[in-house]
Write an enzyme that holds these catalytic residues in place. Structure first.
Site, mmCIF file in Angstrom:
data_model
loop_
_atom_site.group_PDB
_atom_site.id
_atom_site.type_symbol
_atom_site.label_atom_id
_atom_site.label_comp_id
_atom_site.label_asym_id
_atom_site.label_seq_id
_atom_site.Cartn_x
_atom_site.Cartn_y
_atom_site.Cartn_z
ATOM 1 N N ASP A 65 -9.192 -0.887 6.438
ATOM 2 C CA ASP A 65 -8.269 -1.224 7.523
ATOM 3 C C ASP A 65 -6.823 -1.265 7.031
ATOM 4 O O ASP A 65 -5.891 -0.945 7.774
ATOM 5 C CB ASP A 65 -8.619 -2.600 8.109
ATOM 6 C CG ASP A 65 -10.095 -2.743 8.433
ATOM 7 O OD1 ASP A 65 -10.425 -2.886 9.614
ATOM 8 O OD2 ASP A 65 -10.918 -2.707 7.496
ATOM 9 N N PHE A 66 -6.644 -1.695 5.769
ATOM 10 C CA PHE A 66 -5.290 -1.892 5.259
ATOM 11 C C PHE A 66 -4.574 -0.583 4.951
ATOM 12 O O PHE A 66 -3.393 -0.587 4.610
ATOM 13 C CB PHE A 66 -5.324 -2.765 4.001
ATOM 14 C CG PHE A 66 -5.908 -4.137 4.208
ATOM 15 C CD1 PHE A 66 -6.065 -4.669 5.481
ATOM 16 C CD2 PHE A 66 -6.306 -4.903 3.127
ATOM 17 C CE1 PHE A 66 -6.607 -5.932 5.675
ATOM 18 C CE2 PHE A 66 -6.846 -6.168 3.305
ATOM 19 C CZ PHE A 66 -6.999 -6.693 4.589
ATOM 20 N N GLN A 101 -8.065 -2.429 -0.535
ATOM 21 C CA GLN A 101 -8.955 -3.586 -0.591
ATOM 22 C C GLN A 101 -9.949 -3.564 0.557
ATOM 23 O O GLN A 101 -11.136 -3.839 0.380
ATOM 24 C CB GLN A 101 -8.131 -4.867 -0.568
ATOM 25 C CG GLN A 101 -8.915 -6.088 -0.984
ATOM 26 C CD GLN A 101 -8.002 -7.276 -1.201
ATOM 27 O OE1 GLN A 101 -7.491 -7.852 -0.241
ATOM 28 N NE2 GLN A 101 -7.794 -7.644 -2.463
ATOM 29 N N PHE A 102 -9.478 -3.198 1.726
ATOM 30 C CA PHE A 102 -10.306 -2.868 2.881
ATOM 31 C C PHE A 102 -9.698 -1.626 3.511
ATOM 32 O O PHE A 102 -8.476 -1.476 3.555
ATOM 33 C CB PHE A 102 -10.358 -4.014 3.896
ATOM 34 C CG PHE A 102 -11.111 -5.217 3.401
ATOM 35 C CD1 PHE A 102 -12.467 -5.355 3.641
ATOM 36 C CD2 PHE A 102 -10.457 -6.207 2.684
ATOM 37 C CE1 PHE A 102 -13.171 -6.459 3.169
ATOM 38 C CE2 PHE A 102 -11.140 -7.309 2.205
ATOM 39 C CZ PHE A 102 -12.510 -7.440 2.452
ATOM 40 N N HIS A 114 -11.087 -6.122 9.208
ATOM 41 C CA HIS A 114 -11.816 -5.791 7.985
ATOM 42 C C HIS A 114 -13.067 -4.971 8.273
ATOM 43 O O HIS A 114 -13.969 -4.910 7.447
ATOM 44 C CB HIS A 114 -12.224 -7.067 7.237
ATOM 45 C CG HIS A 114 -11.092 -7.914 6.770
ATOM 46 N ND1 HIS A 114 -10.373 -8.721 7.611
ATOM 47 C CD2 HIS A 114 -10.542 -8.062 5.538
ATOM 48 C CE1 HIS A 114 -9.434 -9.354 6.929
ATOM 49 N NE2 HIS A 114 -9.511 -8.967 5.663
ATOM 50 N N GLU A 136 0.808 -1.222 0.000
ATOM 51 C CA GLU A 136 0.000 0.000 0.000
ATOM 52 C C GLU A 136 0.842 1.274 0.000
ATOM 53 O O GLU A 136 0.487 2.265 -0.637
ATOM 54 C CB GLU A 136 -0.946 -0.007 1.196
ATOM 55 C CG GLU A 136 -2.117 -0.962 1.091
ATOM 56 C CD GLU A 136 -1.793 -2.394 1.462
ATOM 57 O OE1 GLU A 136 -2.699 -3.248 1.403
ATOM 58 O OE2 GLU A 136 -0.619 -2.665 1.812
#
Length: 658
Positions: free
Chosen positions: A422-423, A419-420, A464, A397
């Site tokens: 959280d990431f 993607q989420f 997530h 990321e």
């Protein structure tokens, strides 16, 4: 030291000498001024001048270079007027950062130089993005980025090299291995013989060059640059050199063994090259004096101009105005023709229409190409736009956010899908320290949207399910958008992509396929920073956003006797403070609902805002309803208990009865 002067013509031999001598003469003057207390700090590159001279004389002026704070020769090679450099270091108006950053922490589009940030690593990914833009436009240009051996220990280094290799980007990763990261020697930084050896792991060509031999630097870099322009690919180059002064002057060099320092002093790139030129009858003592006198006179003239420049003046209004690039959004009205579609489809429509309109827009993210993303939002995009513009990324990321920044620097737009949400923590540094600060620092916009699938209520557990908007509303320079309805999602996402400033765009996963609206079929905008008054009432102002809007609508439907102003914020930064305050002044009571946990969230700041500006209008305490201060649990019963939704109805009734 041996200099193969037969490999260069006499004119180039002198050009290389002057290219090294000028930054050395400037540095000697700066060190004098430092001892006199006339400047506050200096990061010396004495002993490393051959690298910048040899590299820069192989770059075209319209090719970007991303230097470090010890690369004065990069700036002088681009012939930046010295008074501008001096004023930059003095924090004056003709510098490049309006006094907002110091030394070499600046960039300039005029000279195609992109300065570092203190976190070092992100600039490597930025170089990837700049090079990607060149590659997408089929331009035979390369990008050169510098780092030290210390920076190669950062994850950003490895991410950037991996991305550059996978995408075959024309980037020269120039590592100045100068022996020490501040005071930490190389044997305590890495456990391989050469940094260049790491190229094997990335399937990348690599070279080791004597960084103190300017002829070797120039001739090998000439071969490399000409080859990369014709056959775009990344190359890792390790320059063996040494830092003969402290990390900055106050640090000193007591940690360096005397014999090691003596060895490298004998390998001084300028003194040795001078001798070789004189032995070859290419340089005389008079020439050496003439060049030195010329540079000293230039320094004297430009220092006088810089010193006579008045101290920088500003105002609170000017400082606030430069946090974002000034942008007057076009009002693109929605059509009367609509389709009743899901939230997720509205997001997809917005992206597809933006890609059709903006041919310089690139979408990047994990699995976004053929697979269509984990939520299938970009499904089918590859068929229409190709894999050059809809790019699968490695799981890195930080490098991808940095690459998006590089695309913006090189006149393109980027949408990055986490993607989420959280990431995003893995890409946090370039978002809050690069994208957010770059316009304020040197007037460069970050035309980047980061899409953030977020939120609980779907049994996805601690990694997530977060809704982490408060990480970014705290950061000046970022815009934060959080729609609750499909029609808003489309209009706001189009506005975010049109906006040249960095936008964190939150999309609640629980709404993707549960919420439907009548969504206009055309390409339209919804203004950022404008709340939506969904219901009007007289008892309470209920202020919320995202999934909280739907929780509030459910509670109000079950309690028809409650008379409530329901405000959907839609944008958290900029925040529609006028909509909030005017409502609270009318109702006299306020409840702020957020899905985020209790402490340090948006609700706290809105509560403080109301308490300050509506104190005399309040008929009760400002209430906040939030989720529990725990990570998001997985099991359904635990998640229901965690979420603010379970406490909203009681809090609303209690406040109405207060």
């Amino acid at each position: 030291m041996e200099f193969q002067l037969d490999k260069i013509n006499p004119t180039k031999a002198i050009d290389l000498y002057r290219g090294m001598l000028k930054p050395r003469v400037i540095e000697n003057k700066m060190l004098t001024l430092l001892r006199q207390g006339k400047i506050s700090k200096w990061f010396s590159g004495i002993g490393q001048e051959a690298i910048a001279a040899g590299v820069m004389q192989n770059l075209n002026n319209d090719e970007y270079v991303l230097p470090m704070h010890r690369n004065l020769g990069v700036f002088t090679s681009r012939e930046i007027p010295l008074y501008r450099l001096f004023e930059q270091w003095q924090g004056k108006a003709n510098g490049f950062t309006k006094g907002r950053d110091r030394s070499f922490h600046f960039g300039t589009q005029e000279y195609h130089v992109v300065g570092m940030i203190s976190h070092l690593g992100p600039q490597l990914g930025v170089a990837d993005g700049i090079a990607l833009a060149h590659k997408l436009r089929n331009e035979k240009k390369l990008t050169a980025v510098f780092t030290g051996e210390g920076g190669t220990s950062e994850g950003d280094f490895h991410e950037a090299l991996n991305v550059a290799s996978v995408w075959q980007l024309p980037v020269l990763f120039c590592v100045e291995n100068n022996g020490y990261g501040l005071s930490t020697p190389t044997n305590e930084q890495y456990n391989c013989e050469n940094i260049a050896d790491r190229g094997v792991g990335y399937g990348m060509e690599s070279h080791i060059i004597d960084g103190n031999n300017v002829v070797e630097v120039f001739t090998k870099m000439k071969e490399i640059t000409e080859s990369v322009r014709e056959n775009p690919r990344p190359i890792l180059i390790e320059f063996k050199t040494f830092r003969r002064r402290g990390h900055e002057e106050a640090s000193g060099t007591k940690y360096v063994p005397e014999d090691l320092m003596a060895y490298w002093e004998k390998r001084d790139p300028i003194e040795n090259y001078e001798k070789a030129l004189m032995d070859a009858d290419l340089l005389t003592k008079d020439d050496q004096k003439k060049f030195t006198d010329e540079f000293n006179e230039e320094i004297k003239t430009h220092l006088k101009k810089a010193n006579n420049a008045p101290p920088i003046e500003s105002s609170i209004e000017k400082e606030l105005a430069d946090v974002y690039q000034n942008f007057e959004p076009k009002n693109l009205p929605a059509s009367t023709e609509t389709n009743h579609i899901r939230f997720v489809d509205a997001i997809s429509e917005a992206l597809k229409m933006a890609m059709q309109k903006n041919h310089n827009l690139v979408i990047m993210g994990q699995d976004v190409a053929d697979y269509g993303g984990v939520f299938k939002i970009t499904e089918g995009f590859v068929d229409e736009f190709g894999k050059e513009r809809v790019r699968n990324t490695p799981i890195c990321e930080s490098a991808i956010v940095s690459a998006a920044m590089g695309l913006s620097i090189n006149k393109m737009k980027a949408v990055v899908e986490m993607q989420f949400g959280d990431f995003v923590s893995s890409g946090f540094n370039p978002i809050v320290n690069y994208l957010a600060k770059i316009h304020y620092r040197w007037n460069q916009n970050a035309d980047v949207v980061v899409r953030m699938p977020c939120g609980a209520g779907v049994g996805a557990g601690p990694f997530h399910s977060q809704t982490n908007e408060a990480w970014f509303t705290k950061t000046p320079g970022l815009k934060v958008v959080y729609p609750a309805f499909a029609d808003d999602a489309k209009g706001l996402l189009i506005s975010a992509i049109e906006d040249p400033n960095p936008v964190m765009f939150f999309e609640h996963k629980a709404l993707y396929r549960s919420q439907r609206s009548d969504v206009p079929t055309n390409y339209y905008t919804t203004e950022l920073g404008k709340a939506n008054l969904l219901k009007e009432g007289s008892q309470i102002s209920l202020i919320t956003f995202g999934a909280g809007v739907h929780w509030a609508l459910d509670v109000l439907e079950n309690n028809p006797d409650l008379s409530v102003d329901l405000i959907d914020l839609r944008s958290l930064s900029p925040l529609d403070t006028e909509a909030i305050l005017s409502s609270v002044r009318k109702t006299g009571k306020a409840l702020i609902l957020q899905e985020d946990t209790s402490f340090g969230g948006v609700a706290s700041d809105i509560s403080a805002l109301i308490s300050k500006h509506c104190f005399e209008s309040l008929d009760g305490p400002v209430e906040t309803v939030t989720s529990l201060p725990t990570p998001v649990p997985f099991a359904g019963q635990l998640e229901d208990q965690f979420l603010a939704k379970s406490r909203l109805e009681k809090a609303l009734i209690d406040l109405a009865n207060y």
